[in-house]
Scaffold this motif. Structure first.
Motif, mmCIF file in Angstrom:
data_model
loop_
_atom_site.group_PDB
_atom_site.id
_atom_site.type_symbol
_atom_site.label_atom_id
_atom_site.label_comp_id
_atom_site.label_asym_id
_atom_site.label_seq_id
_atom_site.Cartn_x
_atom_site.Cartn_y
_atom_site.Cartn_z
ATOM 1 N N GLU A 207 65.014 27.686 32.559
ATOM 2 C CA GLU A 207 64.705 26.607 32.249
ATOM 3 C C GLU A 207 63.603 26.094 33.242
ATOM 4 O O GLU A 207 63.970 26.001 34.410
ATOM 5 C CB GLU A 207 65.584 25.315 31.849
ATOM 6 N N ALA A 208 62.408 25.352 32.728
ATOM 7 C CA ALA A 208 61.667 24.891 33.732
ATOM 8 C C ALA A 208 62.161 23.584 34.389
ATOM 9 O O ALA A 208 62.782 22.727 33.980
ATOM 10 C CB ALA A 208 60.256 24.353 33.138
ATOM 11 N N GLN A 209 62.130 23.464 35.885
ATOM 12 C CA GLN A 209 62.765 22.462 36.581
ATOM 13 C C GLN A 209 62.534 22.671 38.181
ATOM 14 O O GLN A 209 61.595 23.604 38.231
ATOM 15 C CB GLN A 209 64.335 22.638 36.483
ATOM 16 N N SER A 210 62.472 21.423 38.663
ATOM 17 C CA SER A 210 62.544 21.592 40.080
ATOM 18 C C SER A 210 63.792 21.718 40.944
ATOM 19 O O SER A 210 64.901 21.583 40.356
ATOM 20 C CB SER A 210 62.053 20.148 40.628
ATOM 21 N N VAL B 85 60.523 32.523 35.825
ATOM 22 C CA VAL B 85 59.467 33.092 36.820
ATOM 23 C C VAL B 85 60.236 33.064 38.214
ATOM 24 O O VAL B 85 60.354 31.894 38.544
ATOM 25 C CB VAL B 85 58.227 32.386 36.803
ATOM 26 N N SER C 269 65.200 30.341 37.296
ATOM 27 C CA SER C 269 65.701 29.568 36.536
ATOM 28 C C SER C 269 65.436 29.994 34.981
ATOM 29 O O SER C 269 64.244 30.125 34.780
ATOM 30 C CB SER C 269 65.403 28.110 36.711
ATOM 31 N N GLN D 274 58.642 23.911 42.157
ATOM 32 C CA GLN D 274 58.648 23.710 40.863
ATOM 33 C C GLN D 274 58.883 25.196 40.200
ATOM 34 O O GLN D 274 58.331 25.943 40.516
ATOM 35 C CB GLN D 274 57.332 23.122 40.357
ATOM 36 N N LEU D 275 59.904 25.120 39.592
ATOM 37 C CA LEU D 275 60.216 26.651 38.811
ATOM 38 C C LEU D 275 59.676 26.628 37.141
ATOM 39 O O LEU D 275 60.122 25.600 36.499
ATOM 40 C CB LEU D 275 61.664 26.633 39.014
ATOM 41 N N ALA D 276 59.018 27.500 37.253
ATOM 42 C CA ALA D 276 58.630 27.695 35.601
ATOM 43 C C ALA D 276 59.756 28.807 35.082
ATOM 44 O O ALA D 276 60.476 29.525 35.574
ATOM 45 C CB ALA D 276 57.365 28.664 35.471
ATOM 46 N N ALA D 277 59.977 28.576 33.656
ATOM 47 C CA ALA D 277 61.031 29.204 32.955
ATOM 48 C C ALA D 277 60.773 30.684 33.178
ATOM 49 O O ALA D 277 59.871 31.323 32.707
ATOM 50 C CB ALA D 277 60.985 28.838 31.536
#
Length: 513
Positions: free
Chosen positions: A467-470, A488, A465, A483-486
């Motif tokens: 953008e950081a998001q779940s 990564v 992603s 949980q996704l880091a921008a």
């Protein structure tokens, strides 16, 4: 793309390497200048030790001291293709298939299927001085890529472009405008258009002051095909009972505006019938000839005043050279053909570039479909496909067997997109990655989901992603939240294990679909 003009970005790319040997015929002025204005003599090629060693491995001894025989020249000719193959392989490996959009919505084509080669295409070393049938255009015929080349003369290249189209879709990724004369410039782009080229990149176009005018001339030649003709004249009717010569011939000089012909119109005296005839078009100097039989049914269906014959391909013409058109029949009626004022047959020759392009695309469509089906089939042999990829390939093969190559190619694109690793473009709020039974639900922003593994009981998905998001990933009863880091990538594994499952509901194979 940010300016809203992404449509102007072509899907096609090229290897960008003008493969050619530095041999006699290549611009060597820089060396000559540095060498006290003394040019290199008998320059054949740069035989570096790596090339010589590789040739010895194929039992070919490259030694220009005793000249180069056909075996040595043929090895050198093929050797240039290895660089194009290497580059094409690198680009293909670095370009995964475009992602499937949820729906599913498949791509009409893939960039990795539009990688074009770019060798120097004109006849040159090692064959130009001994064999007219192997231009360097052939160095671009490699596996997994489409054939392209650098050239700038349609008159010179037309015979080879007609052959090149049999290798699938083609391109002109490098037209060097600084060396082409005005007639060569126009004929080059028109010939490229007629033989199915998908795009042309004009290099150094600004060095000419008339490029815009020449491009308008190119377009005009497509809209209003160039031709040459002789209308029926006062002597068009033969004397009563006086038979016409058999065969009838007309010799003409190709005009500057024509580099080929694919239609011949013959005028006949109104009301006359004909049992069919043989039509020949030949180069007076080389004797190169195209001959076809026009049948009686065709004659019966033709206009009472003329017969239009479509040639099976564009016959190359060189402006200023002499050509001959001949008609012959075993049952020639008196006064069948109308004559022009010079007492030779009245006729027209035409270069229908749009019609020829249509024929070229049909030829290319079949080869494109054959190649992608064979390539995906080879991939599936190396890595067993999922049931969905296998079924998609079977569907594509069925369309090909039914004589629908264009539809087969589109279906093969679907098969390639769902072959693992299969990438999906997932907008919020997400959805199912069809045809697979995995659902991805991003919390706020779009993301990319790539299915890496999909077996009877286990699946692995990589999420990315901007953008950081779940995001939640679910496959039947198996579920995971990550949980996704921008920027990564994160891998999610789903293991059904011993969970109670309903096979149909979660897409487990019960039989081949």
């Amino acid at each position: 793309a940010a300016a809203g003009k992404a449509r102007l970005l072509p899907i096609e790319i090229s290897t960008g390497d003008e493969s050619i040997y530095w041999a006699k015929g290549v611009d060597d002025r820089s060396y000559t200048k540095r060498n006290g204005d003394v040019p290199r003599a008998n320059l054949m090629a740069d035989f570096n030790p790596f090339t010589v060693t590789e040739a010895l491995g194929d039992r070919v001894h490259l030694d220009p001291r005793d000249g180069l025989d056909n075996t040595e020249r043929w090895w050198l000719h093929q050797n240039l293709a290895k660089q194009q193959q290497r580059l094409a392989d690198w680009v293909f490996a670095a370009l995964p298939a475009e992602p499937v959009r949820l729906g599913p919505v498949y791509s009409p084509d893939l960039m990795r299927r539009n990688v074009f080669t770019e060798p120097y295409g004109m006849p040159t070393f090692p064959f130009a001085d001994i064999n007219a049938y192997h231009p360097l255009l052939e160095a671009g015929y490699v596996r997994g890529a489409r054939p392209g080349a650098e050239y700038w003369s349609g008159q010179t290249m037309l015979p080879w472009l007609l052959k090149q189209r049999e290798m699938g879709r083609t391109a002109l990724p490098n037209m060097e405008c600084s060396v082409a004369s005005d007639p060569e410039f126009v004929a080059c782009l028109q010939a490229a258009y007629a033989t199915g080229v998908r795009y042309a990149t004009l290099y150094n176009w600004w060095q000419r002051g008339n490029t815009a005018n020449l491009l308008r001339e190119v377009a005009a030649g497509i809209e209003a095909p160039a031709g040459i003709g002789w209308e029926p004249g006062p002597s068009s009717i033969s004397a009563a009972g006086e038979p016409q010569p058999n065969p009838l011939k007309r010799t003409f000089t190709a005009p500057k505006s024509m580099f080929g012909a694919n239609k011949v119109t013959l005028f006949r005296n109104s009301g006359e019938s004909h049992s069919g005839f043989r039509l020949s078009l030949r180069d007076v100097e080389s004797k190169h000839c195209m001959t076809l039989w026009v049948s009686a049914p065709t004659m019966e269906q033709a206009d009472r005043e003329k017969v239009e014959v479509e040639l099976p391909t564009l016959f190359p013409l060189v402006p200023g050279k002499s050509y001959e058109v001949e008609t012959e029949s075993s049952e020639m009626d008196s006064g069948t053909w109308a004559l022009a004022s010079d007492s030779m047959p009245a006729m027209r020759l035409l270069a229908d570039l749009q019609g020829e392009r249509g024929r070229s695309l049909i030829i290319q469509d079949r080869r494109d479909a054959e190649d992608i089906l064979a390539d995906i089939g080879s991939t599936h042999k190396q890595q067993p496909p999922t049931i969905y990829a296998e079924q998609a390939l079977d569907d594509a093969r069925g369309l090909m067997a039914a004589g629908l190559p264009r539809q087969a190619y589109a279906a093969a694109i679907q098969a390639e997109q769902v072959t693992l690793p299969a990438e999906f473009s997932v907008p919020a709020p997400g959805g199912r990655l069809e045809p697979y039974w995995i659902t991805v639900t991003p919390s706020k922003h779009p993301l990319s989901a790539t299915i890496v593994t999909y077996t009877g009981r286990f699946a692995a998905i990589t999420l990315m992603s901007a953008e950081a998001q779940s995001a939640e990933v679910q496959w039947g009863p198996a579920k995971s939240v990550v949980q996704l880091a921008a920027g990564v990538a994160a891998e999610v594994s789903l293991d059904l294990g011993s969970m109670p499952t309903r096979r149909r509901a979660i897409g487990l194979p019960t039989r081949k679909p």
